[in-house]
Scaffold this active site. Structure first.
Site: not given
Length: 451
Positions: A429, A340-341, A8, A377, A231
């Site tokens: 992750c 791509d990431d 968020c 996660c 993170c």
């Protein structure tokens, strides 16, 4: 990147003089990329907290300017990492005396009783404890018993605002100054864009209270031997590229991810093609290092939103159907290095590769600016269950075959750490090693947080 969900975004203002409440709305609008399920603000008036919130984007919830002036208030944009996408669980969440907004996930909230969502647990914890204890004591007790990642903003009915960050520092939160007011944001770029200046990145375990533009309390009250774990995905994907997290530039980190990707995982191609939007700096770094020209034949449609924000697979598929267009002349008969990431389920990447082949691409070599995502996660990102992650039990070759790519390679964890430039990163992750205080049954966690 596709099909992952951010926590968020939080925003707060505390001013010595009345300011237009639209400042709160604009603050969360600039954090819209962090959550698109719901938006809301809260402020105190005559000893009571008033909340305005709704489902959808900020501009959908706040269609008209609010003719209101306040001194203290908090705001929020949400993607649900627990609970449901409902107005009852939208934030700010609370009552007329205590209201909570937060960015993250309380990994063990379900162990404390029956709560619809972890935000409800936070609200009830503070509602009960603050009746008998001080704010610093209550925050410290909270940090002792909870697990996970959280940056929290709480508004009390006396207009005092409480801000704190979890002791591991999973997610950022920043204090700034704007035209005489104190402001707090999930990202420093928002403060600067509003015309303010950054005062400090709030430290892990730090709590700040403020009211009417003055800081009443500011102290690191809980430390876990400075064993930080910020993170990784804030740098790879979530944060705006113009943000800085704890002194490390997001844009520079993404450039280095691309450069290291080109150095360690080269590909023969005629053009480098980024998947819009967050992978652009990674593709630029790859292009510079490899000296393969960068082209942008993938066109994101104006109406598209981040597919990872969508709460159901049906909704994600609807977004994917209209997410990109292709400039055929730019890809026909070309060997493409597609950047791509990250890859989660693989839905977006599979569709893009299909579109590029239909447009006449000769070869498609996929290079990913992060390691393989193999585990969910429980600290603030809503990754799917393990069996839904394309890399959970597949090799690079198997993933490439499933996506119909000529080749695919990912960064290693160590390469990612080197590129970002800090070792105190959470890589759960990728590795399955969770930097949590307590031990958990993975099946139970997936039951609680899986969607």
């Amino acid at each position: 990147m596709g099909n992952i969900h951010d926590k968020c975004g939080i925003f707060a203002v505390s001013s010595p003089k009345e300011v237009n409440i639209q400042l709160l709305v604009e603050g969360i609008r600039l954090l819209q990329h962090r959550g698109q399920e719901s938006a809301g603000i809260a402020y105190a008036e005559n000893g009571e907290i008033l909340t305005i919130k709704g489902l959808g984007l900020v501009d959908e919830v706040f269609k008209e300017n609010l003719n209101k002036f306040i001194k203290n208030g908090i705001g929020h944009v949400r993607y649900s990492t627990s609970g449901k996408s409902s107005i009852e669980e939208a934030q700010p969440l609370g009552d007329s005396s205590v209201v909570v907004t937060f960015n993250g996930t309380i990994s063990n909230y379900y162990q404390f009783g029956s709560f619809k969502v972890d935000t409800e647990f936070i609200y009830r914890f503070f509602k009960q404890k603050l009746t008998f204890h001080s704010i610093p004591y209550t925050v410290k007790e909270f940090m002792k018993v909870v697990d996970g990642g959280y940056s929290v903003a709480i508004l009390l009915n006396d207009e005092e605002i409480v801000i704190f960050r979890d002791p591991r520092g999973f997610h950022p939160v920043v204090l700034g100054f704007l035209e005489g007011s104190l402001v707090v944001s999930s990202e420093d770029s928002v403060i600067r864009q509003l015309g303010g200046s950054v005062l400090k990145h709030i430290l892990p375990g730090e709590v700040i209270t403020m009211k009417n533009g003055k800081i009443l309390y500011d102290k690191v009250i809980y430390e876990e031997e400075k064993n930080y774990a910020t993170c990784s995905f804030e740098y790879i994907y979530f944060a705006r590229p113009d943000s800085n997290i704890d002194g490390h530039s997001v844009y520079s980190a993404r450039i280095r991810l691309g450069e290291l990707l080109a150095e360690k995982h080269p590909a023969n191609g005629d053009i480098v093609v980024p998947v819009p939007d967050s992978s652009r700096p990674i593709a630029l770094g790859f292009s510079r290092k490899s000296r393969i020209p960068l082209e942008e034949p993938l066109v994101r449609t104006i109406s598209s939103v981040r597919s990872f924000i969508m709460p159901t697979q049906d909704k994600r598929n609807e977004v994917l159907e209209e997410k990109f267009g292709v400039v055929v002349d730019a890809v026909r008969d070309k060997r493409i290095v597609l950047i791509d990431d990250s890859i989660v389920r693989g839905n977006t990447m599979k569709r893009i590769i299909s579109m590029l082949r239909n447009a006449g691409a000769k070869e498609i070599h996929v290079r990913i600016g992060s390691p393989m995502i193999k585990y969910p996660c429980y600290m603030g990102i809503d990754f799917p269950k393990r069996e839904e992650l394309i890399a959970h039990n597949k090799s690079e070759r198997e993933i490439g075959n499933e996506l119909n790519a000529d080749s695919i390679e990912f960064l290693s964890v160590e390469e990612m750490v080197q590129a970002i430039g800090r070792r105190d990163l959470c890589n759960a992750c990728f590795s399955g090693v969770y930097p949590l205080k307590f031990k958990y049954n993975s099946t139970e966690l997936e039951r609680v947080f899986g969607k």
